[in-house]
Design a protein around this motif. Structure first.
Motif, short mmCIF file in Angstrom:
data_model
loop_
_atom_site.label_atom_id
_atom_site.label_comp_id
_atom_site.label_asym_id
_atom_site.label_seq_id
_atom_site.Cartn_x
_atom_site.Cartn_y
_atom_site.Cartn_z
N CYS A 1 -20.09 -18.67 -40.28
CA CYS A 1 -19.94 -18.28 -41.68
C CYS A 1 -18.95 -19.18 -42.41
O CYS A 1 -19.21 -19.62 -43.54
N TYR A 2 -17.82 -19.46 -41.77
CA TYR A 2 -16.79 -20.28 -42.42
C TYR A 2 -17.33 -21.67 -42.76
O TYR A 2 -17.07 -22.21 -43.84
N VAL A 3 -18.07 -22.25 -41.84
CA VAL A 3 -18.62 -23.59 -42.07
C VAL A 3 -19.60 -23.57 -43.25
O VAL A 3 -19.53 -24.42 -44.15
N LEU A 4 -20.50 -22.59 -43.26
CA LEU A 4 -21.48 -22.50 -44.35
C LEU A 4 -20.81 -22.24 -45.69
O LEU A 4 -21.22 -22.79 -46.73
N LEU A 5 -19.77 -21.41 -45.70
CA LEU A 5 -19.07 -21.11 -46.95
C LEU A 5 -18.43 -22.36 -47.54
O LEU A 5 -18.48 -22.60 -48.75
N MET A 6 -17.82 -23.17 -46.69
CA MET A 6 -17.19 -24.40 -47.18
C MET A 6 -18.23 -25.34 -47.79
O MET A 6 -17.99 -25.97 -48.83
N ILE A 7 -19.39 -25.43 -47.16
CA ILE A 7 -20.47 -26.28 -47.70
C ILE A 7 -20.95 -25.73 -49.04
O ILE A 7 -21.12 -26.47 -50.02
N GLY A 8 -21.21 -24.43 -49.09
CA GLY A 8 -21.73 -23.82 -50.31
C GLY A 8 -20.76 -23.95 -51.48
O GLY A 8 -21.17 -24.27 -52.61
N VAL A 9 -19.47 -23.70 -51.24
CA VAL A 9 -18.47 -23.80 -52.31
C VAL A 9 -18.38 -25.22 -52.83
O VAL A 9 -18.27 -25.45 -54.04
N THR A 10 -18.43 -26.19 -51.93
CA THR A 10 -18.36 -27.60 -52.34
C THR A 10 -19.52 -27.95 -53.26
O THR A 10 -19.34 -28.65 -54.28
N ILE A 11 -20.71 -27.49 -52.95
CA ILE A 11 -21.88 -27.75 -53.81
C ILE A 11 -21.69 -27.10 -55.18
O ILE A 11 -22.02 -27.70 -56.22
N GLU A 12 -21.15 -25.89 -55.22
CA GLU A 12 -20.89 -25.23 -56.51
C GLU A 12 -19.92 -26.05 -57.36
O GLU A 12 -20.13 -26.22 -58.57
N VAL A 13 -18.87 -26.56 -56.72
CA VAL A 13 -17.83 -27.28 -57.45
C VAL A 13 -18.38 -28.55 -58.10
O VAL A 13 -18.02 -28.88 -59.24
N VAL A 14 -19.24 -29.28 -57.40
CA VAL A 14 -19.73 -30.57 -57.92
C VAL A 14 -21.03 -30.44 -58.69
O VAL A 14 -21.55 -31.43 -59.21
N SER A 15 -21.59 -29.24 -58.83
CA SER A 15 -22.92 -29.08 -59.43
C SER A 15 -22.98 -29.54 -60.87
O SER A 15 -24.03 -30.01 -61.33
N ASN A 16 -21.87 -29.41 -61.62
CA ASN A 16 -21.93 -29.80 -63.04
C ASN A 16 -22.11 -31.29 -63.23
O ASN A 16 -22.47 -31.76 -64.33
N ASN B 1 -28.19 -29.62 -63.09
CA ASN B 1 -27.00 -28.86 -62.69
C ASN B 1 -27.32 -27.41 -62.33
O ASN B 1 -26.72 -26.85 -61.42
N ASN B 2 -28.24 -26.79 -63.05
CA ASN B 2 -28.60 -25.41 -62.72
C ASN B 2 -29.17 -25.29 -61.31
O ASN B 2 -28.84 -24.38 -60.55
N ALA B 3 -30.04 -26.24 -60.95
CA ALA B 3 -30.69 -26.20 -59.64
C ALA B 3 -29.68 -26.44 -58.52
O ALA B 3 -29.72 -25.76 -57.48
N VAL B 4 -28.76 -27.38 -58.71
CA VAL B 4 -27.76 -27.68 -57.69
C VAL B 4 -26.81 -26.49 -57.51
O VAL B 4 -26.48 -26.10 -56.38
N PHE B 5 -26.39 -25.90 -58.63
CA PHE B 5 -25.53 -24.73 -58.56
C PHE B 5 -26.24 -23.59 -57.82
O PHE B 5 -25.64 -22.89 -57.01
N PHE B 6 -27.52 -23.45 -58.08
CA PHE B 6 -28.32 -22.42 -57.43
C PHE B 6 -28.35 -22.62 -55.91
O PHE B 6 -28.21 -21.67 -55.15
N VAL B 7 -28.49 -23.87 -55.47
CA VAL B 7 -28.52 -24.17 -54.03
C VAL B 7 -27.20 -23.76 -53.38
O VAL B 7 -27.17 -23.15 -52.30
N GLY B 8 -26.09 -24.09 -54.03
CA GLY B 8 -24.79 -23.70 -53.49
C GLY B 8 -24.64 -22.20 -53.38
O GLY B 8 -24.11 -21.69 -52.38
N LYS B 9 -25.14 -21.48 -54.39
CA LYS B 9 -25.06 -20.02 -54.36
C LYS B 9 -25.91 -19.44 -53.23
O LYS B 9 -25.51 -18.46 -52.58
N VAL B 10 -27.08 -20.02 -52.99
CA VAL B 10 -27.95 -19.51 -51.92
C VAL B 10 -27.31 -19.73 -50.55
O VAL B 10 -27.34 -18.85 -49.69
N ILE B 11 -26.75 -20.93 -50.33
CA ILE B 11 -26.08 -21.21 -49.05
C ILE B 11 -24.94 -20.22 -48.82
O ILE B 11 -24.78 -19.66 -47.72
#
Length: 546
Positions: free
Chosen positions: A138-153, A158-168
């Motif tokens: 869980c910790y590993v996946l959370l770090m990946i997902g949060v990183t994608i959210e941060v750089v999505s803009n 941007n909407n699609a990338v942010f969505f991917v981070g949220k799904v992870i």
């Protein structure tokens, strides 16, 4: 003296067989029953003094839930931040920035769908690799997902990338919440089990509170850090939880279900059990697991729906599902946005959101003192009745469409948050953790969150079209929809949900196996309880020795 105190080599130490040789006339089952009686005799304060390390690890497990609530709320909280709507939305006919309804639905529905997938993964892997390794994943996946959210803009889509981070993150949180709640149910002392599992709901409130404070501090910035600050903060939440992971004791129930007796004993020592208390705890868990195997063998998904386990699965799953039909997705996800629509400015709406989370946290703290006094069934049932009335009152206040009516509806939403967290907001997690049989606890928890996630996904896609000004524009009048569902939920609780307070897992196994009616659970005297009392009396009277 127990075998643990004799210095017997590990290879020869077998506390799970022939313990009566070291304890006079008491055999293994009688030792387990003695442990049950001692657990019944403990008060909450006694349990806190006698099981300090177990309580400490439960508190750490609860802290992990903050990551779940933090990310779940963050996806909805950014909707109220003007800069986020500008960066990810479009300019509407009134000159205001608004998010596309399809992406607004996706931001909420995607993580919910991810959580469904995560619960399946968690329920399957948790019984194979254990609770501890599940959490590391869980910790590993959370770090990946949060990183994608941060750089999505920075991305064109941007909407699609942010969505991917949220799904992870949704997948990670699905695994995390089922694992953590299972772990809490397995290591919490009987006298504190209701309080501690109800307290886990506090984490689901504390996360949004921290998020609201961050939003209030940075949400008005005219750059991307107005919303990125929320996501970056999750690095700290997840990182702090992961810091203690290497020292986490694996669940002794899971280890004993795999026949790993010596590893279970090591975990129990980390949880503060020593000497005779450790031997009794091992015997108690083993007896509970053995009796469960007499009805069904194995721990497959199908076992959750066989014989008495089918009823237990329904009872464990229903309260979390009821949460979604009580309107919590609307209140948690759209309250801040509604406060703005109701006439409050952005700063006022953020402050109300903070008040809402503080009130919710106070509600959960109130539940700690009521969960064992009123009981799980009574607190849930009467809470649902009151919440149903509040939902209809909230919808009624919003009908005129006046500023005064909308602000009255806002006040009722805050009152709803308090009472929700006193009642079904806390008791649902208790039911999910303690109703399932030991061998199926992780899978039952997974099914509970999976079902909640499925309905949550549905509401996530439906609510924007019901609520938003550019769609059906129901706003707070959507409370009528949830009020109607709440009436049905009250009927279910009255006829089907049992009282489980002060019951050991062995007792619950027996009552479900015998098909005891829900409204008779509180007064039913189990064979396990009678046997425990008899053993305790014989030991006290000197007829048997331990």
């Amino acid at each position: 003296m127990s075998t643990l105190e004799t210095g017997t080599p590990a290879a020869e130490h077998k506390p799970d067989v022939e313990m009566h040789e070291h304890h006079g006339e008491l055999d293994k089952n009688e030792i387990a029953h003695l442990a049950l009686q001692e657990a019944h005799n403990e008060t909450a304060l006694d349990a806190l003094r006698n099981h300090k390390w177990a309580v400490a690890w439960v508190v750490w497990a609860i802290f992990n839930c903050i990551a779940v609530s933090f990310d779940s709320q963050a996806g909805a909280a950014v909707l109220s931040i003007p800069q986020f709507r500008q960066d990810y939305g479009f300019l509407d006919s009134t000159g205001e920035y608004e998010l596309y309804a399809k992406w607004q639905s996706a931001y909420s529905g995607g993580p919910s769908a991810g959580q469904v997938i995560g619960t399946i993964i968690g329920g399957t892997l948790g019984d194979r690799i254990g609770r501890k390794w599940n959490l590391l994943m869980c910790y590993v996946l959370l770090m990946i997902g949060v990183t994608i959210e941060v750089v999505s803009n920075l991305a064109t889509a941007n909407n699609a990338v942010f969505f991917v981070g949220k799904v992870i993150n949704g997948v990670a949180l699905g695994v995390l919440v089922t694992t953590v709640m299972t772990y809490i149910g397995e290591i919490a002392p009987l006298a504190l089990r209701g309080i501690l599992t109800a307290a886990a709901a506090a984490a689901f409130t504390l996360g949004p509170l921290v998020q609201s404070l961050i939003t209030n501090s940075y949400g008005s910035l005219a750059n991307s850090w107005s919303y990125k600050s929320i996501f970056v903060a999750q690095y700290g939440v997840t990182g702090l939880a992961a810091l203690f992971w290497p020292f986490m004791p694996e669940s002794p129930t899971w280890l004993l279900s795999k026949g790993r007796v010596q590893q279970a004993e090591r975990s129990l020592r980390k949880l503060g059990e020593t000497g005779d208390e450790l031997v009794k705890r091992v015997a108690d868990i083993q007896l509970t697991l053995e009796e469960a195997r007499q009805e069904t063998d194995g721990a497959s998904w199908a076992e959750c729906f066989r014989k008495s386990n089918r009823r237990r699965t329904i009872i464990a799953v229903a309260p979390l599902t009821i949460q979604s039909f009580m309107g919590i997705y609307w209140v948690a996800g759209y309250a801040t946005y509604y406060y703005e629509l109701a006439g409050f400015d952005t700063s006022g709406a953020f402050k109300l959101a903070i008040i809402q989370q503080v009130v919710s946290l106070l509600g959960n703290a109130t539940a700690w003192f009521l969960i064992d006094r009123i009981g799980r069934r009574g607190l849930s049932l009467w809470g649902l009745v009151v919440l149903t009335g509040l939902l209809f009152a909230c919808g009624g206040a919003a009908v005129p469409g006046t500023v005064a009516g909308n602000k009255a509806a806002s006040g009722l939403i805050i009152l709803y948050c308090y009472l929700y967290n006193v009642t079904i907001g806390a008791t649902a997690y208790v039911a999910m953790s303690e109703v399932a049989t030991g061998r199926l606890r992780q899978k039952t928890a997974a099914l509970a969150y999976m079902t909640q996630g499925c309905f949550g996904t549905m509401w996530s896609f439906v609510l924007p079209y019901l609520f938003n000004p550019s769609e059906a524009n129901l706003q707070a009048k959507v409370a009528f929809v949830f009020g109607g569902f709440s009436v049905l939920c009250c009927v279910y609780f009255y006829y089907y949900h049992p009282e489980t307070k002060n019951r050991s897992y062995e007792e619950l196994d027996e009552m479900f196996r015998k098909g005891v009616p829900a409204r008779e659970f509180s007064s039913y005297v189990t064979e396990a309880e009678s046997a425990a009392q008899q053993v305790a009396e014989e030991v006290a009277g000197g007829k048997k020795q331990y």
